[in-house]
Design an enzyme around this catalytic site. Structure first.
Site, PDB file in Angstrom:
ATOM      1  N   GLU A   1      21.298  12.818   4.664  1.00  0.00           N
ATOM      2  CA  GLU A   1      20.623  13.620   3.628  1.00  0.00           C
ATOM      3  C   GLU A   1      20.426  15.068   4.078  1.00  0.00           C
ATOM      4  O   GLU A   1      20.593  16.004   3.299  1.00  0.00           O
ATOM      5  CB  GLU A   1      19.270  13.000   3.278  1.00  0.00           C
TER       6      GLU A   1
ATOM      7  N   SER B   1      10.354   4.604   6.770  1.00  0.00           N
ATOM      8  CA  SER B   1       9.420   5.259   5.874  1.00  0.00           C
ATOM      9  C   SER B   1       8.011   5.088   6.432  1.00  0.00           C
ATOM     10  O   SER B   1       7.693   4.066   7.025  1.00  0.00           O
ATOM     11  CB  SER B   1       9.531   4.620   4.486  1.00  0.00           C
TER      12      SER B   1
ATOM     13  N   LYS C   1      11.944   0.057   4.721  1.00  0.00           N
ATOM     14  CA  LYS C   1      12.934   1.114   4.524  1.00  0.00           C
ATOM     15  C   LYS C   1      13.657   1.571   5.780  1.00  0.00           C
ATOM     16  O   LYS C   1      13.094   1.674   6.857  1.00  0.00           O
ATOM     17  CB  LYS C   1      12.246   2.339   3.897  1.00  0.00           C
TER      18      LYS C   1
END
Ligand code: ARG
Length: 453
Positions: free
Chosen positions: A288, A275, A281
């Site tokens: 996704e 991230s 993260k």
């Protein structure tokens, strides 16, 4: 545009850019030229063209095929489409005889032919990738046949299964996808060439010969249908939408398994990126995006079907818009298959997390009900008793439980091995079907290269 190039009157229009299909036609160009080679050869065979004129046309067409492959073909948007671009270019290369190529032919049967040749080549390409994915899924199922994991319904822990069993379930979906693509290609194995604009021709054409020359099993049977039938594209769009729906569902599981709540998958760069704000993260971006791509393919299928629903026989210009959705779905499916091909072999399961999850007593309540059944208790009575009794906290043996689930198609390692064996032999026959389709596409490539026949 070079003022010396003569633009056929039928394409002289003030709104060429609107009418043009060049951006899509680039995907069809090779097939268009191949169809023209077969057509020019046929014209000589039936006596509509002297042999030397036909040979002249064919040589010019092969030169155009080389230009297209090299990226040097001079596309001209004002010429609307690939068909006219090729014909005008042919005139530049071989002179006035180019005006004889379109004898007994229309852009309507021509574009229908191009689409079928395109479909065949794309099924070979996508099918090959899908085949590699099937092999990768079988390899995982083989090496993880013994690893126990919780199986879910409603995303609630239900009964123990094995990872091998899990991978084989995904394999089964993708295997049907490959079968579907091959079946669609088989139904599209009909040449529309010779149907003309809609009503055939007064000339003695030989559609059987051109069909065979291009590797089709047979020519069309009704000329009105031949120029308007877009079932092959609609089917391909559906096949790819369902393939991507399957990929999306797998991706969703990967996203869930990679979350800290499940923790089934170890962190890995192959899953995605970090991230920009939160240093801790590791996001499952690849999964996704695979999940997201299905929406495009579903949109493409919808566009294709809506386009076709109100088209009066035979050809209507609306049909030009049949290409963008299919070309998009093909590119999207290719990208997703490539992403899966990298992702699937790279996933690492956290065995200790899986093990801990499989030790939850809830997973074994059905086992207990079935053991009461073996002792003569009616299943419904056993079910009622166990639904009020607290789950047993005694020693749990996931491997033993799963080994007992050796029923047909079940998760037991023994059953997984049997499924694997059957899947491997089916994969072999899929290999054969793919290679015979591949030989048909090679035929077209050879036809574009042959120097002398
Ligand atoms: N670009 C057209 C298409 O894709 C080719 C056929 C044109 N036929 C016609 N009658 N205008 O459908």
């Amino acid at each position: 545009m070079d003022p010396a190039v003569s633009v056929p009157a039928y394409v002289r229009s003030p709104s060429v850019t609107f009418l043009s299909s060049i951006s899509m036609d680039r995907h069809l160009a090779r097939y268009d030229v191949a169809g023209s080679v077969a057509h020019a050869e046929m014209l000589a065979r039936v006596g509509l063209l002297p042999a030397e004129e036909s040979a002249h046309l064919v040589a010019g067409l092969r030169a155009i095929a080389r230009e297209i492959a090299a990226g040097s073909f001079p596309w001209r948007e004002e010429l609307e489409d690939v068909h006219t671009n090729v014909e005008v270019r042919l005139g530049e290369l071989v002179g006035a005889v180019a005006g004889k190529l379109h004898t007994g032919r229309s852009r309507n049967d021509q574009v229908a032919l191009d689409e079928r040749l395109y479909l065949r080549a794309e099924v070979v390409d996508l099918g090959g990738r899908l085949h590699t994915l099937l092999a990768a899924l079988l390899a995982r199922a083989d090496s993880e046949a013994e690893i126990v994991m919780p199986g879910y319904t409603h995303l609630q822990r239900a009964q123990p299964i094995t990872l091998g069993h899990y991978w084989l379930a995904h394999h089964a979906r993708f295997e049907r996808d490959l079968e579907r693509l091959l079946a669609s290609a088989a139904r599209a194995d009909v040449s529309p060439l010779g149907a003309g604009a809609l009503a055939g021709s007064t000339l003695p054409l030989d559609p059987r010969w051109t069909a065979a020359r291009l590797g089709f099993s047979r020519p069309f049977s009704n000329s009105l249908d031949a120029v308007s039938d877009r079932d092959p594209f609609a089917e391909l769009a559906f096949d790819l939408a369902l393939l991507l729906v399957h990929a999306s569902a797998l991706a969703e599981e990967i996203v869930v398994f990679a979350s800290a709540e499940f923790g089934f998958l170890e962190r890995s760069g192959s899953l995605g990126a970090g991230s920009s704000q939160m240093p801790q993260k590791h996001n499952p971006d690849v999964a996704e995006l695979i999940r997201a791509k299905a929406s495009r393919a579903i949109g493409d299928l919808t566009s294709e079907l809506v386009l076709l629903k109100g088209i009066p026989l035979a050809y209507d210009r609306d049909l030009q818009e049949d290409k963008p959705p299919v070309v998009d779905a093909v590119a999207t499916a290719r990208a997703v298959l490539d992403a899966l091909l990298t992702l699937v072999p790279a996933l690492r399961f956290d065995r200790s997390r899986l093990d801990a999850a499989t030790r939850h007593p809830d997973l074994y309540v059905t086992d207990r009900a079935e053991s009461l059944v073996r002792q003569g208790v009616a299943f419904r009575a056993a079910h009622e008793r166990l639904s009020v009794e607290p789950a047993e906290e005694g020693p749990i043996d996931p491997r033993r439980s799963v080994a007992l689930r050796s029923s047909f198609g079940g998760p037991a390692p023994e059953s997984v091995r049997r499924q694997l064996e059957a899947a491997r032999s089916r994969l072999e026959s899929l290999t054969d079907s793919l290679s015979s389709l591949g030989r048909k596409t090679e035929l077209v490539e050879e036809l574009l290269k042959e120097q002398i026949r």
